[in-house]
Design an enzyme around this catalytic site. Sequence first.
Site, PDB file in Angstrom:
ATOM      1  N   CYS A   2       0.819  -1.193   0.000  1.00 33.28           N
ATOM      2  CA  CYS A   2       0.000   0.000   0.000  1.00 33.28           C
ATOM      3  C   CYS A   2       0.861   1.254   0.000  1.00 33.28           C
ATOM      4  CB  CYS A   2      -0.904   0.015   1.231  1.00 33.28           C
ATOM      5  SG  CYS A   2      -1.887  -1.482   1.434  1.00 33.28           S
ATOM      6  N   ASN A  75       1.721  -0.162   5.570  1.00 31.94           N
ATOM      7  CA  ASN A  75       2.251  -0.579   4.267  1.00 31.94           C
ATOM      8  C   ASN A  75       3.157  -1.773   4.498  1.00 31.94           C
ATOM      9  OD1 ASN A  75       3.450  -0.754   1.689  1.00 31.94           O
ATOM     10  ND2 ASN A  75       4.967   0.809   2.191  1.00 31.94           N
ATOM     11  N   ASP A 100      -3.630  -8.854   8.570  1.00 35.67           N
ATOM     12  CA  ASP A 100      -2.449  -8.608   9.401  1.00 35.67           C
ATOM     13  C   ASP A 100      -2.448  -7.189   9.962  1.00 35.67           C
ATOM     14  OD1 ASP A 100      -2.097  -7.642   6.813  1.00 35.67           O
ATOM     15  OD2 ASP A 100       0.043  -8.098   6.733  1.00 35.67           O
ATOM     16  N   SER A 363      11.468 -12.170  -4.604  1.00 34.68           N
ATOM     17  CA  SER A 363      12.737 -11.794  -5.213  1.00 34.68           C
ATOM     18  C   SER A 363      13.892 -12.436  -4.465  1.00 34.68           C
ATOM     19  CB  SER A 363      12.911 -10.269  -5.211  1.00 34.68           C
ATOM     20  OG  SER A 363      13.348  -9.826  -3.934  1.00 34.68           O
TER      21      SER A 363
END
Length: 641
Positions: A2, A75, A100, A363
């Site tokens: 976010c 975020n 969460d 990643s």
Amino acid sequence: MCGITGIFDTRGGSAISQAVLQRMNDSQLHRGPDEGSLHIEPGVGLGHRRLSIIDIATGQQPLFNEDGSVVVVFNGEIYNYQQLIPELQALGHVFHTKSDTEVIVHAWESWGADCVKRFRGMFAFALWDRNQQTFFMARDRLGVKPMHYALLDDGTLLFGSELKSILAHGGLCRDMDPLAVEEYFALGYVAEPRTIFKQSKKLPPGHTLAIKRGQPLGEPVAYWDVQFSLDNPISEGDAQAELVQRLQESVRLRMISEVPLGAFLSGGVDSSAVVAVMAGLSQEPVNTCSIGFDDPAFNESAFAQQVADRYHTNHRLEVVKSDDFDLIDTLARLYDEPYADSSAIPTYRVCQLARKHVTVALSGDGGDESFGGYRRYRLHLMEERMRAALPLGVRRPLFGALGRLYPKADWAPRMFRAKTTFEGLSRSSVEAYFHSVSILRGPMREALFSQSFKTELAGYNALEVFRRHAAQAGTDDPLALIQYLDLKTYLVGDINTKVDRASMAHSLEVREPLMDHELVEWLATLPSSQKIRGQEGKYIFKKSMESYLPQDVLYRPKMGFAVPLARWFRGPLKQRVRDAVLGDRLLATGWFNPVYLQHLVEAHQSGARDYSAPLWTLLMFDAFLRQVVDGRVTEPAAVAV
């Protein structure tokens, strides 16, 4: 994933302008195109842009506790939230969502500022506790998620995921910090806690900031640091087995998602290992994405294909032209401050490709820092052995003189490029490592900057960033010390910044299993000999992955995610470089020596020297001045999907 932003009146309960807060929130539309909401009460305004990943139905923000006295905007991801929910319920908390985010408000109620120590994940959040009249901000341990803030002269505190949301407020003074400019030209980024603007800061990784209304703004408080004890007595074989188990756990936690999930696959060791582990944990084929280049010198897509074939992934490859340089202005707008890692271009492209197929991508970032993968680490250790043979009092004058006298030979085979080695041997360990990673090294910055700018610097040198962190490292082991420095500087300021902005430009969430803090802590207990052995970096990691990955993926030379800057600046970008570096915009700052700017351009374009990295750094600084400072861009960023 976010975007968060907000306004807090530290002195009282003044009215918050909904229009201003909306503008700040809309500037980060790209970070969260799914939903956007505001919360406003006297002296507090919180904004949130949502990219729905977990609890899509009920996880909207800003989110409140049971009685509405605590509100949070968040975020990131708390990966262990499912374990924390029953613990908090046992303490009497009632959950109204399965997200969460709700864990954060209840954890704050029960544990206060120490709640962050219980979270395992990547996060930046801000919350307001009306009963305690306290505003609280926090950032994850390794700085995966960003947090910017600024205290205005009238006591108004602004914050945001990206600097552009603070700029959108309209009240921030845009005077640039000369010390930040010095850091940028040394490192290619502005190091935490500075931003390019004097009035704004970044909340450092592993720190919180609590502000009690009516009291002065204090300094951020550290809640975590990594300790390189190097004292784990575990055998090599057991370490390999435990590493695989820990990696599996880290990857498993990051595969929790209610939206399509995949992984980047570059063909390097780190991303290939992540994909291999994902494949072992998934009942369905893993979605993988790679970027290839039409220039074979920069293309490693064949190695990615080997891993994709081995694990039968749904693999997407997109070949981009090596002359993919039309992103310069886009990147300047994305990063909000000068940023000079040219691998931001292929990173932007691979995120663009991934977003066509998934919303979340894993990643391999962070592996080089924790496992000892950078080539510069091995060179530094070699120099350290030479430094240990002579005291600094002998080395500094002897090798300093040799370094000044020996010609720079970019064209020669590496073994004959002794100037850099001599310069390194004349320095302390921290000075030498800083010298080795600097884009424009000390003598170049001395020549680049005007006398008036050097007066503004008042003797400040970006080396102080490394010295400050080295003083906290708690180790004098040659490898561990520079790993610690990279975890505090390069990983945060360069790698994490690059990936966050490039991914969020496409509304893509990127998760990083190799930056799990428990994994990083455990690796810091292993002896350095298990990370670099002889000329082999990532020794323990590669050994543990031998049954999972092909030998030529594990043991081939590291390629990196590079673009052909040197050729661009002598070819298709020749005139653009001249116009930017020698143009009026840089000269108008009064910060640069025009004679040296001319030298950089002429020497590079004639082929006499390779100044591609310094020229790119100047090119991106010019783009920042044009796009952010002169352009004053505050409108919402476009969402590219």
